[in-house]
Design a protein around this motif. Structure first.
Motif, PDB file in Angstrom:
ATOM      1  N   ASN A 192       0.820  -1.219   0.000  1.00  0.00           N
ATOM      2  CA  ASN A 192       0.000   0.000   0.000  1.00  0.00           C
ATOM      3  C   ASN A 192       0.847   1.260   0.000  1.00  0.00           C
ATOM      4  O   ASN A 192       0.507   2.261  -0.637  1.00  0.00           O
ATOM      5  N   GLN A 193       1.958   1.219   0.759  1.00  0.00           N
ATOM      6  CA  GLN A 193       2.815   2.399   0.841  1.00  0.00           C
ATOM      7  C   GLN A 193       3.321   2.811  -0.543  1.00  0.00           C
ATOM      8  O   GLN A 193       3.375   4.001  -0.881  1.00  0.00           O
ATOM      9  N   VAL A 194       3.706   1.816  -1.327  1.00  0.00           N
ATOM     10  CA  VAL A 194       4.226   2.072  -2.671  1.00  0.00           C
ATOM     11  C   VAL A 194       3.150   2.714  -3.545  1.00  0.00           C
ATOM     12  O   VAL A 194       3.400   3.689  -4.273  1.00  0.00           O
ATOM     13  N   ARG A 195       1.948   2.171  -3.463  1.00  0.00           N
ATOM     14  CA  ARG A 195       0.849   2.713  -4.279  1.00  0.00           C
ATOM     15  C   ARG A 195       0.477   4.119  -3.833  1.00  0.00           C
ATOM     16  O   ARG A 195       0.213   5.001  -4.658  1.00  0.00           O
ATOM     17  N   ASP A 196       0.434   4.343  -2.511  1.00  0.00           N
ATOM     18  CA  ASP A 196       0.040   5.666  -2.010  1.00  0.00           C
ATOM     19  C   ASP A 196       1.061   6.735  -2.397  1.00  0.00           C
ATOM     20  O   ASP A 196       0.694   7.878  -2.728  1.00  0.00           O
ATOM     21  N   ARG A 197       2.338   6.395  -2.348  1.00  0.00           N
ATOM     22  CA  ARG A 197       3.364   7.372  -2.715  1.00  0.00           C
ATOM     23  C   ARG A 197       3.284   7.711  -4.205  1.00  0.00           C
ATOM     24  O   ARG A 197       3.513   8.860  -4.613  1.00  0.00           O
ATOM     25  N   ARG A 198       2.930   6.719  -5.010  1.00  0.00           N
ATOM     26  CA  ARG A 198       2.723   6.972  -6.444  1.00  0.00           C
ATOM     27  C   ARG A 198       1.511   7.879  -6.648  1.00  0.00           C
ATOM     28  O   ARG A 198       1.551   8.813  -7.472  1.00  0.00           O
ATOM     29  N   THR A 199       0.440   7.620  -5.915  1.00  0.00           N
ATOM     30  CA  THR A 199      -0.752   8.473  -6.013  1.00  0.00           C
ATOM     31  C   THR A 199      -0.410   9.917  -5.678  1.00  0.00           C
ATOM     32  O   THR A 199      -0.839  10.855  -6.368  1.00  0.00           O
ATOM     33  N   GLY A 200       0.372  10.121  -4.624  1.00  0.00           N
ATOM     34  CA  GLY A 200       0.783  11.468  -4.255  1.00  0.00           C
ATOM     35  C   GLY A 200       1.614  12.124  -5.335  1.00  0.00           C
ATOM     36  O   GLY A 200       1.451  13.329  -5.626  1.00  0.00           O
ATOM     37  N   ALA A 201       2.509  11.348  -5.958  1.00  0.00           N
ATOM     38  CA  ALA A 201       3.328  11.890  -7.042  1.00  0.00           C
ATOM     39  C   ALA A 201       2.457  12.357  -8.204  1.00  0.00           C
ATOM     40  O   ALA A 201       2.658  13.444  -8.767  1.00  0.00           O
ATOM     41  N   LEU A 202       1.467  11.536  -8.574  1.00  0.00           N
ATOM     42  CA  LEU A 202       0.575  11.903  -9.673  1.00  0.00           C
ATOM     43  C   LEU A 202      -0.277  13.110  -9.314  1.00  0.00           C
ATOM     44  O   LEU A 202      -0.569  13.953 -10.178  1.00  0.00           O
ATOM     45  N   ASN A 203      -0.669  13.202  -8.047  1.00  0.00           N
ATOM     46  CA  ASN A 203      -1.435  14.384  -7.611  1.00  0.00           C
ATOM     47  C   ASN A 203      -0.624  15.665  -7.791  1.00  0.00           C
ATOM     48  O   ASN A 203      -1.155  16.698  -8.226  1.00  0.00           O
ATOM     49  N   ALA A 204       0.665  15.596  -7.440  1.00  0.00           N
ATOM     50  CA  ALA A 204       1.516  16.777  -7.584  1.00  0.00           C
ATOM     51  C   ALA A 204       1.675  17.164  -9.048  1.00  0.00           C
ATOM     52  O   ALA A 204       1.685  18.359  -9.393  1.00  0.00           O
ATOM     53  N   LEU A 205       1.791  16.176  -9.933  1.00  0.00           N
ATOM     54  CA  LEU A 205       1.875  16.482 -11.367  1.00  0.00           C
ATOM     55  C   LEU A 205       0.585  17.129 -11.857  1.00  0.00           C
ATOM     56  O   LEU A 205       0.618  18.102 -12.625  1.00  0.00           O
ATOM     57  N   ALA A 206      -0.554  16.594 -11.416  1.00  0.00           N
ATOM     58  CA  ALA A 206      -1.838  17.156 -11.841  1.00  0.00           C
ATOM     59  C   ALA A 206      -1.984  18.602 -11.383  1.00  0.00           C
ATOM     60  O   ALA A 206      -2.488  19.456 -12.124  1.00  0.00           O
ATOM     61  N   GLU A 207      -1.532  18.891 -10.151  1.00  0.00           N
ATOM     62  CA  GLU A 207      -1.589  20.266  -9.646  1.00  0.00           C
ATOM     63  C   GLU A 207      -0.804  21.213 -10.544  1.00  0.00           C
ATOM     64  O   GLU A 207      -1.163  22.391 -10.701  1.00  0.00           O
ATOM     65  N   ALA A 208       0.296  20.689 -11.133  1.00  0.00           N
ATOM     66  CA  ALA A 208       1.160  21.525 -11.970  1.00  0.00           C
ATOM     67  C   ALA A 208       0.740  21.502 -13.439  1.00  0.00           C
ATOM     68  O   ALA A 208       1.426  22.091 -14.285  1.00  0.00           O
ATOM     69  N   GLY A 209      -0.359  20.816 -13.728  1.00  0.00           N
ATOM     70  CA  GLY A 209      -0.817  20.744 -15.111  1.00  0.00           C
ATOM     71  C   GLY A 209       0.007  19.812 -15.970  1.00  0.00           C
ATOM     72  O   GLY A 209       0.041  19.941 -17.188  1.00  0.00           O
ATOM     73  N   ILE A 210       0.664  18.845 -15.346  1.00  0.00           N
ATOM     74  CA  ILE A 210       1.501  17.883 -16.072  1.00  0.00           C
ATOM     75  C   ILE A 210       0.779  16.537 -16.082  1.00  0.00           C
ATOM     76  O   ILE A 210       0.299  16.062 -15.044  1.00  0.00           O
ATOM     77  N   GLY A 211       0.677  15.919 -17.246  1.00  0.00           N
ATOM     78  CA  GLY A 211      -0.051  14.665 -17.384  1.00  0.00           C
ATOM     79  C   GLY A 211       0.665  13.496 -16.736  1.00  0.00           C
ATOM     80  O   GLY A 211       1.885  13.533 -16.516  1.00  0.00           O
ATOM     81  N   PRO A 212      -0.058  12.410 -16.431  1.00  0.00           N
ATOM     82  CA  PRO A 212       0.536  11.244 -15.765  1.00  0.00           C
ATOM     83  C   PRO A 212       1.592  10.533 -16.611  1.00  0.00           C
ATOM     84  O   PRO A 212       2.440   9.812 -16.064  1.00  0.00           O
ATOM     85  N   GLN A 213       1.566  10.753 -17.939  1.00  0.00           N
ATOM     86  CA  GLN A 213       2.561  10.112 -18.795  1.00  0.00           C
ATOM     87  C   GLN A 213       3.973  10.624 -18.508  1.00  0.00           C
ATOM     88  O   GLN A 213       4.964  10.002 -18.923  1.00  0.00           O
ATOM     89  N   ALA A 214       4.078  11.755 -17.809  1.00  0.00           N
ATOM     90  CA  ALA A 214       5.411  12.295 -17.477  1.00  0.00           C
ATOM     91  C   ALA A 214       6.100  11.490 -16.387  1.00  0.00           C
ATOM     92  O   ALA A 214       7.290  11.687 -16.136  1.00  0.00           O
ATOM     93  N   LEU A 215       5.357  10.553 -15.728  1.00  0.00           N
ATOM     94  CA  LEU A 215       5.925   9.743 -14.648  1.00  0.00           C
ATOM     95  C   LEU A 215       6.121   8.321 -15.148  1.00  0.00           C
ATOM     96  O   LEU A 215       5.157   7.583 -15.351  1.00  0.00           O
ATOM     97  N   ARG A 216       7.356   7.929 -15.356  1.00  0.00           N
ATOM     98  CA  ARG A 216       7.694   6.574 -15.790  1.00  0.00           C
ATOM     99  C   ARG A 216       7.937   5.713 -14.546  1.00  0.00           C
ATOM    100  O   ARG A 216       8.819   6.030 -13.748  1.00  0.00           O
ATOM    101  N   GLU A 217       7.170   4.633 -14.373  1.00  0.00           N
ATOM    102  CA  GLU A 217       7.329   3.791 -13.182  1.00  0.00           C
ATOM    103  C   GLU A 217       8.292   2.646 -13.452  1.00  0.00           C
ATOM    104  O   GLU A 217       8.200   1.953 -14.470  1.00  0.00           O
ATOM    105  N   LEU A 218       9.237   2.445 -12.520  1.00  0.00           N
ATOM    106  CA  LEU A 218      10.193   1.339 -12.584  1.00  0.00           C
ATOM    107  C   LEU A 218       9.996   0.483 -11.342  1.00  0.00           C
ATOM    108  O   LEU A 218      10.596   0.740 -10.291  1.00  0.00           O
ATOM    109  N   PRO A 219       9.144  -0.540 -11.408  1.00  0.00           N
ATOM    110  CA  PRO A 219       8.903  -1.371 -10.229  1.00  0.00           C
ATOM    111  C   PRO A 219      10.102  -2.252  -9.907  1.00  0.00           C
ATOM    112  O   PRO A 219      10.913  -2.578 -10.779  1.00  0.00           O
ATOM    113  N   THR A 220      10.246  -2.599  -8.636  1.00  0.00           N
ATOM    114  CA  THR A 220      11.304  -3.515  -8.200  1.00  0.00           C
ATOM    115  C   THR A 220      10.670  -4.575  -7.300  1.00  0.00           C
ATOM    116  O   THR A 220       9.610  -4.357  -6.704  1.00  0.00           O
ATOM    117  N   GLU A 221      11.326  -5.719  -7.191  1.00  0.00           N
ATOM    118  CA  GLU A 221      10.787  -6.796  -6.365  1.00  0.00           C
ATOM    119  C   GLU A 221      11.027  -6.555  -4.886  1.00  0.00           C
ATOM    120  O   GLU A 221      10.311  -7.082  -4.041  1.00  0.00           O
TER     121      GLU A 221
END
Length: 339
Positions: A192-221
């Motif tokens: 959950n922590q990983v997902r919530d931190r990603r949600t916060g990152a996308l929220n900050a981009l949206a506030e700045a008028g930047i689309g979600p495609q600007a965030l490239r996710e690199l998952p790790t095991e």
């Protein structure tokens, strides 16, 4: 092999009943001074040590609380344990610390161990995203408090940090520094922590008028330095490499930093890096690491206090609570490039 000395051995050597020995140990004022001295002498000669665990089981009150964390190799969880131990010791209790290693099967084994030992209660950072381990453990009737996790859909107490706000703090800082292309080194997607931190990152981009495609996710095991180095290698292989990276914890960020250093990529001039947790090593890195600070010691102490409150005999009815702490951005050189 030497056999352990029991209370019956003490009674035999002292020439008294087992009950008298028990009274000397637990209620010495009820035993005559001469008899008490004879029993204490026998205890000293035999080297008898009472079985505290057996006494606790008979009384139905353990003096041990369990703490099960995701990764004791992560200094964040060491600090959580330090806070929990501090609160437990103040109440005369000890803490049994176990490490699930982010593995649901190991988590189930340790929860079974806690049930077998009849611990007072458990502080738990879940590894099993399905919730099955918690459901199985709940049947034992042992109180538990979730740590670094919000108790969604449950009635138990929890102590956590607002990770959505933390992710937003990290990426808002990078946006304010002039970055427009980002990577998120995210760790296991089931957490959950990983997902919530990603949600916060996308929220900050949206506030700045930047689309979600600007965030490239690199998952790790995993959430460790080796996984960060691997993510750094993948980042280096991207044709359109982002100029800033936000990592789900500091160990990942330190691994990315190592990969950049080995490849001759400048941090922060070529790549800005922000981590999460603000562990001690963040400030001591070759390039001091900007990080989102979690109050880990406070989190552990508060969780232990909630558990103690719930398990205190004779106390008023316990009211389950969700405590959500606020994160704080700590800015250092790893994100201070001029753009």
């Amino acid at each position: 092999m030497a056999q352990s000395v029991g209370i019956k051995d003490v009674a035999r050597v002292a020439g008294v009943s087992v009950g008298t020995v028990s009274n000397v140990i637990n209620r010495p004022d009820t035993v005559a001074a001469e008899t008490r001295a004879r029993v204490l002498s026998a205890i000293d000669r035999l080297g008898y040590v009472r079985s505290e665990s057996a006494r606790q089981l008979r009384a139905g009150r353990s003096r041990i609380m369990g703490l099960l964390v995701l990764d004791m190799g992560n200094p964040f969880f060491v600090d959580v344990a330090r806070g929990a131990e501090r609160a437990a010791r103040a109440a005369g209790l000890g803490v049994m610390v176990c490490n699930s290693a982010q593995n649901a099967s190991e988590e189930a084994d340790y929860l079974s161990l806690f049930a077998e030992q009849r611990v007072r209660g458990v502080l738990l950072t879940p590894a099993d995203a399905t919730g099955r381990n918690i459901e199985a453990f709940r049947r034992h009737g042992i109180p538990f408090v979730l740590v670094d996790r919000v108790a969604e859909g449950t009635t138990e107490c929890s102590v956590s940090v607002d990770d959505v706000a933390g992710g937003a703090l990290a990426v808002r800082h990078l946006v304010d520094a002039g970055h427009r292309s980002f990577a998120y080194v995210s760790g296991p997607p089931g957490l959950n922590q990983v997902r919530d931190r990603r949600t916060g990152a996308l929220n900050a981009l949206a506030e700045a008028g930047i689309g979600p495609q600007a965030l490239r996710e690199l998952p790790t095991e995993r959430l460790d330095v080796a996984a960060g180095r691997d993510a750094g290698a993948r980042l280096l292989g991207l044709a359109d490499r982002p100029t800033a990276v936000f990592c789900a914890n500091d160990l990942l960020a330190l691994g990315v930093l190592q990969a950049m250093y080995a490849a001759g990529v400048g941090v922060p001039d070529d790549l800005a890096i922000v981590g999460y947790d603000d562990i001690e090593f963040a400030a001591a890195a070759a390039v001091p690491l900007t990080s989102v600070r979690q109050p880990a010691v406070t989190m552990g102490a508060l969780a232990a206090e909630l558990l103690l409150e719930e398990t205190e005999t004779g106390a008023a009815p316990h009211e389950h609570r969700r405590v959500v702490l606020r994160p704080e951005l700590v800015v250092r050189r790893s994100s201070l490039s001029a753009r």
